[in-house]
Design an enzyme around this catalytic site. Structure first.
Site, PDB file in Angstrom:
ATOM      1  N   ASP A  83       5.649  -6.998 -20.998  1.00 37.65           N
ATOM      2  CA  ASP A  83       4.419  -7.331 -21.725  1.00 37.65           C
ATOM      3  C   ASP A  83       3.811  -8.573 -21.085  1.00 37.65           C
ATOM      4  O   ASP A  83       4.315  -9.679 -21.292  1.00 37.65           O
ATOM      5  CB  ASP A  83       4.735  -7.605 -23.198  1.00 37.65           C
ATOM      6  CG  ASP A  83       5.192  -6.349 -23.910  1.00 37.65           C
ATOM      7  OD1 ASP A  83       6.386  -6.227 -24.198  1.00 37.65           O
ATOM      8  OD2 ASP A  83       4.327  -5.474 -24.141  1.00 37.65           O
ATOM      9  N   GLY A  94       6.003  -9.144 -30.782  1.00 33.44           N
ATOM     10  CA  GLY A  94       6.952  -8.119 -31.182  1.00 33.44           C
ATOM     11  C   GLY A  94       7.242  -8.232 -32.672  1.00 33.44           C
ATOM     12  O   GLY A  94       6.802  -9.172 -33.341  1.00 33.44           O
ATOM     13  N   ASP A 108       3.346   2.019 -28.645  1.00 31.15           N
ATOM     14  CA  ASP A 108       3.971   0.700 -28.493  1.00 31.15           C
ATOM     15  C   ASP A 108       3.649  -0.157 -29.712  1.00 31.15           C
ATOM     16  O   ASP A 108       2.488  -0.420 -29.997  1.00 31.15           O
ATOM     17  CB  ASP A 108       3.421   0.037 -27.223  1.00 31.15           C
ATOM     18  CG  ASP A 108       3.977  -1.361 -27.000  1.00 31.15           C
ATOM     19  OD1 ASP A 108       3.574  -1.990 -26.014  1.00 31.15           O
ATOM     20  OD2 ASP A 108       4.793  -1.841 -27.833  1.00 31.15           O
ATOM     21  N   GLY A 109       4.749  -0.543 -30.403  1.00 35.91           N
ATOM     22  CA  GLY A 109       4.560  -1.462 -31.524  1.00 35.91           C
ATOM     23  C   GLY A 109       5.168  -0.914 -32.794  1.00 35.91           C
ATOM     24  O   GLY A 109       4.677   0.086 -33.320  1.00 35.91           O
ATOM     25  N   GLY A 110       6.238  -1.547 -33.251  1.00 39.98           N
ATOM     26  CA  GLY A 110       6.888  -1.106 -34.489  1.00 39.98           C
ATOM     27  C   GLY A 110       7.630   0.204 -34.345  1.00 39.98           C
ATOM     28  O   GLY A 110       7.880   0.901 -35.335  1.00 39.98           O
ATOM     29  N   GLY A 142      10.845  -2.701 -28.744  1.00 38.68           N
ATOM     30  CA  GLY A 142      11.346  -4.029 -28.403  1.00 38.68           C
ATOM     31  C   GLY A 142      12.425  -4.434 -29.390  1.00 38.68           C
ATOM     32  O   GLY A 142      13.618  -4.271 -29.157  1.00 38.68           O
ATOM     33  N   SER A 143      11.965  -4.880 -30.554  1.00 45.64           N
ATOM     34  CA  SER A 143      12.927  -5.428 -31.527  1.00 45.64           C
ATOM     35  C   SER A 143      13.890  -4.377 -32.048  1.00 45.64           C
ATOM     36  O   SER A 143      15.039  -4.692 -32.377  1.00 45.64           O
ATOM     37  CB  SER A 143      12.169  -6.090 -32.682  1.00 45.64           C
ATOM     38  OG  SER A 143      11.118  -5.254 -33.131  1.00 45.64           O
TER      39      SER A 143
END
Ligand code: DX5
Length: 229
Positions: A46, A155, A186-188, A208-209
């Protein structure tokens, strides 16, 4: 040589892409090696300039320094105001895909052509508020269409389920156009949200997380993601 992943959708189970935004920056080379060992298919960097998004992250030299520590393909997600100046540096750093934001590209068709001329896959990212219509006339230049399922910059944010409509719309547009463009979200993205995104039409899942912060570790996280699909 970086491991290649199939490019045509028919060969693909959903592709798991690890975002290193939440990794331990004091040991990034080890982090990418551990993510590959945990079973991810690609790694996403990112890239943030503190202007297009309210956060600052990595430069091309950091990506280049980590390239020898993993064989999986790297993606550069350019969340920057002037992406054209960064296409060559991130391709040279070892990224197999370079994604720019439609919102930051004054001449998107030319930018996408330049990415492909560098010999890497081209990608366009759309923020939640940006309609799919923005890429309708350049889709033949797009290898990866990234539908953001959060507002970019950080994130650990909540997945925007309302973006599934845009994913489904993109799937329909790509199918009608007969192109091989792949859809990324991308995201959550987690074991709870990934199945919904795939049902809507996503081919690549950036997490990510859900991987880096999983209580049972990265390998368990990737396995849990794959089991959810
Ligand atoms: C947003 C970033 C994040 C990151 C993954 O600008 O692009 O989406 O990759 O974050 P989480 O933790 O939501 O998977």
């Amino acid at each position: 040589m970086p491991k290649t992943t199939p490019t045509s959708r028919s060969e693909l189970d959903p592709v798991i892409v690890a975002s290193v935004l939440g990794a331990d920056y004091a040991r990034l080379g080890h982090e990418v090696a551990e993510l590959e060992a945990a079973g991810v298919d690609r790694i996403q960097w990112d890239i943030m300039d503190g202007r297009f998004v309210p956060n600052l992250s990595f430069g091309a030299d950091v990506v280049a320094a980590c390239r020898p520590h993993a064989t999986v393909p790297y993606e550069a997600h350019l969340m920057v105001e002037d992406p054209d100046q960064w296409l060559q540096p991130f391709a040279a750093a070892g990224c197999d895909t370079v994604l720019v934001h439609a919102e930051a590209s004054r001449h998107l068709h030319r930018t996408l052509s330049r990415i492909r001329d560098l010999g890497v896959r081209s990608g366009v990212a759309l923020n939640p508020a940006t309609p799919l219509a923005c890429v309708r006339h350049v889709l033949d230049q797009v290898d990866v269409l990234l539908v953001m399922t959060v507002n970019p910059g950080f994130g650990g944010q909540a997945y925007l389920a309302t973006m599934e409509g845009k994913v489904a719309e993109a799937r329909d547009l790509i199918a009608r156009s007969g192109l091989g463009t792949m859809i990324e979200v991308d995201g959550g993205i987690s074991a709870a949200t990934a199945p919904r995104a795939v049902r809507a039409g996503a081919d690549l899942l950036v997490a990510g997380s859900a991987i880096l912060a999983h209580p049972e570790g990265r390998t368990a996280a990737v396995a849990e993601l794959r089991r959810s699909l």
